[in-house]
Design an enzyme around this catalytic site. Sequence first.
Site, PDB file in Angstrom:
ATOM      1  CG  ASN A   9      -1.725   1.200   1.422  1.00  0.00           C
ATOM      2  OD1 ASN A   9      -1.810   2.032   0.522  1.00  0.00           O
ATOM      3  ND2 ASN A   9      -2.341   1.334   2.585  1.00  0.00           N
ATOM      4  CE  LYS A  11      -0.220   3.274   4.736  1.00  0.00           C
ATOM      5  NZ  LYS A  11      -0.142   3.386   6.179  1.00  0.00           N
ATOM      6  CG  HIS A 101      -5.734   1.855   5.251  1.00  0.00           C
ATOM      7  ND1 HIS A 101      -5.325   2.839   6.127  1.00  0.00           N
ATOM      8  CD2 HIS A 101      -4.713   0.968   5.150  1.00  0.00           C
ATOM      9  CE1 HIS A 101      -4.097   2.551   6.533  1.00  0.00           C
ATOM     10  NE2 HIS A 101      -3.698   1.429   5.962  1.00  0.00           N
ATOM     11  CD  GLU A 103      -2.973   5.495   6.782  1.00  0.00           C
ATOM     12  OE1 GLU A 103      -2.959   5.558   5.535  1.00  0.00           O
ATOM     13  OE2 GLU A 103      -2.058   4.973   7.444  1.00  0.00           O
ATOM     14  CD  GLU A 173      -3.461  -2.573   7.431  1.00  0.00           C
ATOM     15  OE1 GLU A 173      -2.343  -2.779   6.949  1.00  0.00           O
ATOM     16  OE2 GLU A 173      -4.139  -1.570   7.161  1.00  0.00           O
ATOM     17  N   GLY A 179       2.439   2.352  10.818  1.00  0.00           N
ATOM     18  CA  GLY A 179       3.375   3.468  10.650  1.00  0.00           C
ATOM     19  C   GLY A 179       4.068   3.889  11.932  1.00  0.00           C
ATOM     20  CB  SER A 219       5.245  -1.621  12.168  1.00  0.00           C
ATOM     21  OG  SER A 219       4.854  -0.278  12.349  1.00  0.00           O
TER      22      SER A 219
HETATM   23  P1  PGA Z   1       2.791   0.293   7.725  1.00  0.00           P
HETATM   24  O1  PGA Z   1       1.333   0.491   7.102  1.00  0.00           O
HETATM   25  O2  PGA Z   1       3.352  -0.979   7.154  1.00  0.00           O
HETATM   26  O3  PGA Z   1       3.568   1.525   7.284  1.00  0.00           O
HETATM   27  O4  PGA Z   1       2.637   0.235   9.204  1.00  0.00           O
HETATM   28  C1  PGA Z   1       0.494  -0.597   6.874  1.00  0.00           C
HETATM   29  C2  PGA Z   1      -0.792  -0.118   6.268  1.00  0.00           C
HETATM   30  O5  PGA Z   1      -1.237   0.979   6.640  1.00  0.00           O
HETATM   31  O6  PGA Z   1      -1.409  -0.780   5.407  1.00  0.00           O
END
Ligand code: PGA
Length: 260
Positions: A9, A11, A101, A103, A173, A179, A219
């Site tokens: 992803n 983003k 997601h 976010e 997640e 992140g 992460s």
């Molecule tokens: P990350 O994000 O690997 O940077 O923690 C995962 C995601 O948001 O799909």
Amino acid sequence: MRKKMVAGNWKMNKTLPEAVQLTTEINQLLQKKSAHPQHITVLCPPFLYLQKVQDILTLLGNTTIKTGAQNCHQQEQGAFTGEVSAPMLQSLGVEYVIIGHSERREYFNETNAQLKEKTDAALRHHLLPIFCCGEKLAQREENCHFETVRSQIAESLFHLTPEDFSRVIIAYEPVWAIGTGKTATTEQAQEMHAFIRAQIATKYGAAVANETTILYGGSCNAANAKALFEQPDVDGGLIGGASLKAPDFAAIVNSLPQNW
Ligand code: PGA
């Protein structure tokens, strides 16, 4: 036997030249590997670059890496400035779409009810949803993480027929791990994945539950992917930050169990 998957992803990252470079490098690093029939690799760049990423993969003769969008609107078309619909994605030949997601839930106020509509729109247009769920830190601390995830899945997915549900990929997640550099422990990931599979079994039966691909995200990186992917109910990962560097992403793809 259920599919194993690593999806990147991206983003809201990368300029067009950077996206071209990343795709080319990922192709180079993964093309030597003979494609495992049960392994799927998906790149989810920003909408703008989907066509370009697909063209590069086609030009380089890569038929094993698929593309996915990071979101889609629930309506087919209309006056929704700035939005992208499922039929638009389908018309590009995109195969996957990330839905819900954290976010999107947090910054764009997407609700379980809206995500139900988005899932329906995706399935109507033959896109395979990568449906995200996961609790916030406070919900884990209050010990309501299982109920949070259960209701996210039940309210957005459990209206589906078994046939439609079997096209959905789930990504667990935990929001506190996205992140932040704080990965869920292998035990925490396995515990929640087993819980999700049990919910699916209760609703759709053991056979459907056994065939459902459940990804871990938050992460996940080249150093911890193997241990996570070895968990019996973890079928791969949805990767954010580490998907932006080709060697890291390739290493994560190569961490999927080979004896599957
Ligand atoms: P990350 O994000 O690997 O940077 O923690 C995962 C995601 O948001 O799909």
